[in-house]
Design a protein around this motif. Structure first.
Motif, mmCIF file in Angstrom:
data_model
loop_
_atom_site.group_PDB
_atom_site.id
_atom_site.type_symbol
_atom_site.label_atom_id
_atom_site.label_comp_id
_atom_site.label_asym_id
_atom_site.label_seq_id
_atom_site.Cartn_x
_atom_site.Cartn_y
_atom_site.Cartn_z
ATOM 1 N N PRO A 1 -3.684 -9.006 4.599
ATOM 2 C CA PRO A 1 -3.170 -8.980 3.227
ATOM 3 C C PRO A 1 -1.673 -9.272 3.156
ATOM 4 O O PRO A 1 -0.890 -8.800 3.993
ATOM 5 C CB PRO A 1 -3.466 -7.547 2.759
ATOM 6 C CG PRO A 1 -4.618 -7.107 3.594
ATOM 7 C CD PRO A 1 -4.396 -7.754 4.935
ATOM 8 N N LEU A 2 -1.303 -10.029 2.151
ATOM 9 C CA LEU A 2 0.102 -10.360 1.941
ATOM 10 C C LEU A 2 0.954 -9.100 1.828
ATOM 11 O O LEU A 2 2.078 -9.044 2.334
ATOM 12 C CB LEU A 2 0.245 -11.201 0.663
ATOM 13 C CG LEU A 2 1.663 -11.579 0.271
ATOM 14 C CD1 LEU A 2 2.241 -12.579 1.264
ATOM 15 C CD2 LEU A 2 1.689 -12.150 -1.150
ATOM 16 N N GLN A 3 0.403 -8.060 1.176
ATOM 17 C CA GLN A 3 1.182 -6.828 0.956
ATOM 18 C C GLN A 3 1.551 -6.157 2.273
ATOM 19 O O GLN A 3 2.645 -5.580 2.390
ATOM 20 C CB GLN A 3 0.396 -5.868 0.065
ATOM 21 C CG GLN A 3 0.185 -6.370 -1.354
ATOM 22 C CD GLN A 3 -1.079 -7.204 -1.502
ATOM 23 O OE1 GLN A 3 -1.625 -7.717 -0.512
ATOM 24 N NE2 GLN A 3 -1.571 -7.335 -2.722
ATOM 25 N N GLN B 1 4.218 -3.343 -2.326
ATOM 26 C CA GLN B 1 3.391 -3.747 -3.451
ATOM 27 C C GLN B 1 3.943 -3.091 -4.720
ATOM 28 O O GLN B 1 4.290 -1.910 -4.713
ATOM 29 C CB GLN B 1 1.929 -3.335 -3.253
ATOM 30 C CG GLN B 1 1.031 -3.456 -4.470
ATOM 31 C CD GLN B 1 0.852 -4.894 -4.946
ATOM 32 O OE1 GLN B 1 1.082 -5.841 -4.190
ATOM 33 N NE2 GLN B 1 0.438 -5.063 -6.192
ATOM 34 N N GLU B 2 4.004 -3.858 -5.797
ATOM 35 C CA GLU B 2 4.475 -3.320 -7.074
ATOM 36 C C GLU B 2 3.348 -2.585 -7.783
ATOM 37 O O GLU B 2 2.192 -3.012 -7.772
ATOM 38 C CB GLU B 2 4.995 -4.462 -7.954
ATOM 39 C CG GLU B 2 5.574 -4.014 -9.287
ATOM 40 C CD GLU B 2 4.539 -3.943 -10.393
ATOM 41 O OE1 GLU B 2 4.713 -3.104 -11.306
ATOM 42 O OE2 GLU B 2 3.559 -4.708 -10.332
ATOM 43 N N PHE B 3 3.684 -1.442 -8.389
ATOM 44 C CA PHE B 3 2.707 -0.638 -9.141
ATOM 45 C C PHE B 3 3.465 0.134 -10.212
ATOM 46 O O PHE B 3 4.460 0.794 -9.900
ATOM 47 C CB PHE B 3 1.979 0.324 -8.198
ATOM 48 C CG PHE B 3 0.961 1.208 -8.859
ATOM 49 C CD1 PHE B 3 -0.330 0.741 -9.116
ATOM 50 C CD2 PHE B 3 1.273 2.509 -9.233
ATOM 51 C CE1 PHE B 3 -1.272 1.551 -9.722
ATOM 52 C CE2 PHE B 3 0.333 3.329 -9.838
ATOM 53 C CZ PHE B 3 -0.945 2.850 -10.082
ATOM 54 N N MET B 4 3.018 0.044 -11.455
ATOM 55 C CA MET B 4 3.661 0.732 -12.576
ATOM 56 C C MET B 4 5.156 0.406 -12.643
ATOM 57 O O MET B 4 5.984 1.248 -12.988
ATOM 58 C CB MET B 4 3.453 2.251 -12.465
ATOM 59 C CG MET B 4 2.035 2.719 -12.632
ATOM 60 S SD MET B 4 1.314 2.445 -14.293
ATOM 61 C CE MET B 4 2.346 3.471 -15.338
ATOM 62 N N GLY B 5 5.500 -0.825 -12.297
ATOM 63 C CA GLY B 5 6.890 -1.249 -12.366
ATOM 64 C C GLY B 5 7.757 -0.749 -11.228
ATOM 65 O O GLY B 5 8.976 -0.961 -11.242
ATOM 66 N N PRO C 1 -2.078 -0.504 -3.428
ATOM 67 C CA PRO C 1 -2.208 -0.160 -4.851
ATOM 68 C C PRO C 1 -2.683 -1.355 -5.671
ATOM 69 O O PRO C 1 -2.208 -2.482 -5.485
ATOM 70 C CB PRO C 1 -0.786 0.250 -5.250
ATOM 71 C CG PRO C 1 -0.141 0.679 -3.966
ATOM 72 C CD PRO C 1 -0.723 -0.229 -2.919
ATOM 73 N N ARG C 2 -3.640 -1.090 -6.563
ATOM 74 C CA ARG C 2 -4.144 -2.109 -7.477
ATOM 75 C C ARG C 2 -3.672 -1.796 -8.895
ATOM 76 O O ARG C 2 -3.557 -0.635 -9.280
ATOM 77 C CB ARG C 2 -5.678 -2.119 -7.488
ATOM 78 C CG ARG C 2 -6.328 -3.089 -6.526
ATOM 79 C CD ARG C 2 -6.249 -2.665 -5.114
ATOM 80 N NE ARG C 2 -7.152 -3.452 -4.255
ATOM 81 C CZ ARG C 2 -7.237 -3.314 -2.959
ATOM 82 N NH1 ARG C 2 -6.486 -2.420 -2.326
ATOM 83 N NH2 ARG C 2 -8.061 -4.063 -2.253
ATOM 84 N N ILE D 1 3.677 9.530 -7.505
ATOM 85 C CA ILE D 1 5.067 9.162 -7.775
ATOM 86 C C ILE D 1 5.216 8.579 -9.170
ATOM 87 O O ILE D 1 6.187 8.886 -9.887
ATOM 88 C CB ILE D 1 5.574 8.194 -6.693
ATOM 89 C CG1 ILE D 1 5.660 8.927 -5.352
ATOM 90 C CG2 ILE D 1 6.926 7.592 -7.073
ATOM 91 C CD1 ILE D 1 5.819 8.028 -4.150
ATOM 92 N N SER D 2 4.277 7.757 -9.606
ATOM 93 C CA SER D 2 4.320 7.208 -10.962
ATOM 94 C C SER D 2 4.226 8.328 -11.994
ATOM 95 O O SER D 2 4.908 8.291 -13.032
ATOM 96 C CB SER D 2 3.180 6.201 -11.164
ATOM 97 O OG SER D 2 3.309 5.108 -10.279
ATOM 98 N N LEU D 3 3.390 9.335 -11.713
ATOM 99 C CA LEU D 3 3.291 10.475 -12.619
ATOM 100 C C LEU D 3 4.574 11.295 -12.611
ATOM 101 O O LEU D 3 5.028 11.779 -13.655
ATOM 102 C CB LEU D 3 2.098 11.348 -12.233
ATOM 103 C CG LEU D 3 0.716 10.748 -12.487
ATOM 104 C CD1 LEU D 3 -0.378 11.637 -11.913
ATOM 105 C CD2 LEU D 3 0.489 10.543 -13.987
#
Length: 284
Positions: free
Chosen positions: A75-77, A83-87, A99-100, A132-134
């Protein structure tokens, strides 16, 4: 003396696109650009204004190393390490599921129902992207992330440090590390691929992502049964349980909530592709 061939940015991108396309990589040109950006320390606009720039021998060697890995369908990630997730940008390694963006639905639905929530448990935290996003969206909440993998927890800790959030990370399976505790919300993106379907997945997933984060048992629902059954002991009255689900699994998981008999307000939320991606319920 034989003069060495000169590889410019444009020439190397053109060759790489053809090579990766032959290897079955989708978006070969775009991925070629991302890898070259990483090697040269440029953004994509920087590549476009430097098409005639020759690569140094070291840059070319580093880039060829990346291309060889991607040609093997890694995978590229994992190659780029993020990988970007929730900005937000998250470090990823083969110890964690990549993360998807589908999982952003779980984060958004959790935030929507959080209110003055003071405690959230993330079961199977992996890279920590959900926790972390939460933590970023709900700075007043106490968030705990649990995972069976020590290596995954190390990645999650690194991401917590990068983003400056305090998430309590615990090692163990499902609710084992939080015996006797209760939370206002429990969230999870559990393994949900039926065991027999694993071999049909893309090589990037099948051969590189951690099987323990993918294999959901014979029908893909093993972890849902365990989590729904046990969560009632770990939620306060009125607390929410929210679970990401795979395609066509929402109705079966909704039934687990309803058959349990202790959940009200059972719902399903759709992703941007109009697929039911999250199922949740509130403890009566």
């Amino acid at each position: 003396m034989v003069q060495q061939e000169t590889w410019t940015v444009l020439k190397v991108l053109t060759w790489t696109k053809e090579f990766l396309t032959q290897k079955g990589v989708e978006n070969a040109r775009l991925e070629s650009e991302w890898m070259l950006c990483a090697v040269l320390g440029l953004d994509r606009m920087g590549l476009y204004v430097n098409f005639d720039k020759p690569l140094t021998p070291k840059e070319l060697a580093d880039y060829r190393g990346m291309i060889a890995r991607r040609g093997r369908r890694e995978p590229l990630q994992y190659i780029l390490g993020s990988q970007e997730f929730m900005g937000l940008d998250f470090a990823v390694t083969p110890a964690v599921l990549i993360p998807r963006h589908d999982t952003e639905v779980l984060v958004n639905e959790t935030v929507k129902r959080a209110g003055k929530t003071s405690s959230i448990l993330d079961v199977g935290t992996g890279s920590g992207c959900i926790s972390i996003s939460l933590a970023k969206a709900l700075p007043g909440a106490a968030i705990t992330g649990v995972d069976t993998s020590v290596d995954a927890l190390a990645v999650a800790e690194k991401n917590c440090n990068t983003h400056g959030v305090a998430v309590k990370l615990l090692h163990g399976s499902l609710f084992e590390p939080v015996q006797g505790q209760q939370f206002h919300m429990v969230v999870s993106n559990p393994p949900y691929i039926p065991s027999d379907d694993l071999k049909t997945l893309q090589p990037e997933v099948r051969d590189y992502e951690p099987a323990g984060a993918l294999d959901g048992g014979k029908d893909g629902l093993d972890f849902y049964r365990q989590i729904v059954a046990a969560a009632t002991d770990y939620l306060v009255c009125g607390g929410w349980l929210l679970l990401e689900v795979g395609i066509d699994q929402a109705e079966q998981v909704r039934k687990l909530f309803l058959d349990n008999g202790k959940f009200a307000e059972v719902f399903a939320a759709k992703d941007t592709a109009d697929i039911e991606r999250v199922v949740g319920g509130q403890l009566k």
